[in-house]
Scaffold this active site. Sequence first.
Site, PDB file in Angstrom:
ATOM      1  N   GLU A   1       0.840  -1.201   0.000  1.00  0.00           N
ATOM      2  CA  GLU A   1       0.000   0.000   0.000  1.00  0.00           C
ATOM      3  C   GLU A   1       0.873   1.248   0.000  1.00  0.00           C
ATOM      4  O   GLU A   1       1.875   1.316   0.712  1.00  0.00           O
ATOM      5  CB  GLU A   1      -0.901  -0.015   1.237  1.00  0.00           C
TER       6      GLU A   1
ATOM      7  N   GLU B   1      -3.742  10.879   3.291  1.00  0.00           N
ATOM      8  CA  GLU B   1      -4.436  10.305   4.440  1.00  0.00           C
ATOM      9  C   GLU B   1      -4.411  11.383   5.515  1.00  0.00           C
ATOM     10  O   GLU B   1      -3.349  11.690   6.066  1.00  0.00           O
ATOM     11  CB  GLU B   1      -3.788   9.018   4.938  1.00  0.00           C
TER      12      GLU B   1
END
Length: 303
Positions: free
Chosen positions: A153, A158
């Site tokens: 990932e 984020e």
Amino acid sequence: MSLVKALLLQATTTAFLCLICSPTEAADWDAIEVPVSAGDGYTWKLHPVSDDFNYEAPPTDKPAEFTRRWKDSFINPWLGPGKTEFNPGHSYVKDGHLGIHASRKPGTDKVYTGAISSKETFVYPLFVEAKVKLNGLVLASAVWMLSGDSTQEIDIVEAYGSQRPTEGWAAKRLHLSHHVFIRKPFQDYQPTDPGSWYNDGTNWQQDFHRVGVYWRAPWHLEYYVDGKLVRTVSGESRIDPLGYTDGTGLSKPMHLIIDSEDQDWRSDEGITPTDEELADTTKSIMWVDWIRVYQLVKQDAAD
């Protein structure tokens, strides 16, 4: 006038009208240079998944302009972490922006959120950049990449945009990170150094910002915020020090994902949106102005 002259005149006129009536449309990012040099003999080639969202797409029955790039769901049947429940009616395109909406699932403590994922996968060398305005909730606003087997990932955006007085620390930080996983038994490595929480004093929810990642190689990531290089993670000791990738690093093809999440590491501590916050559309929508993806190719291959 002879028939030949008439046909030539008609053809010339038609070509001229087509020229003036069908100008080449410019993408929203055209005036913004890629902040990474391609290097001698190479160039950045724009991938068609890139999307400036200059069309309309309702929450359901989305048009081909959307569906040729995106699935209106996660990459697999997983519904999201913690109290999250991905719901296809919670993403849409309006007024030149992608909206990722959050709302309460009726009669539960769960949170419906939107999630879209690219139909294609991508590998390095790759530059991905999105122009995003975070939602104003304690949820994560996220633009990220994930391998099909969910073991590798890369997080592009984020961040947690809530303006609650208790959330000031998170509101001023972008989490610039990556993960490598072993699924059985579950193990997860991600960097925990202070630089993984980027802070220059900006309150990130107040406006749109550009966040990008240059995935240069399996052992090298560079993070860019508003065109400025702010973080580099390079080498096996920083990408995969526990050897979860068996020496291959971040090397698997990955899907792009745009979503919001009520993550369990926060909701387990009671950090979850209230019904009132979720009902407030000035807070409950993450907006994406555009996302662009460039692949590094040899100059002669792009001609």
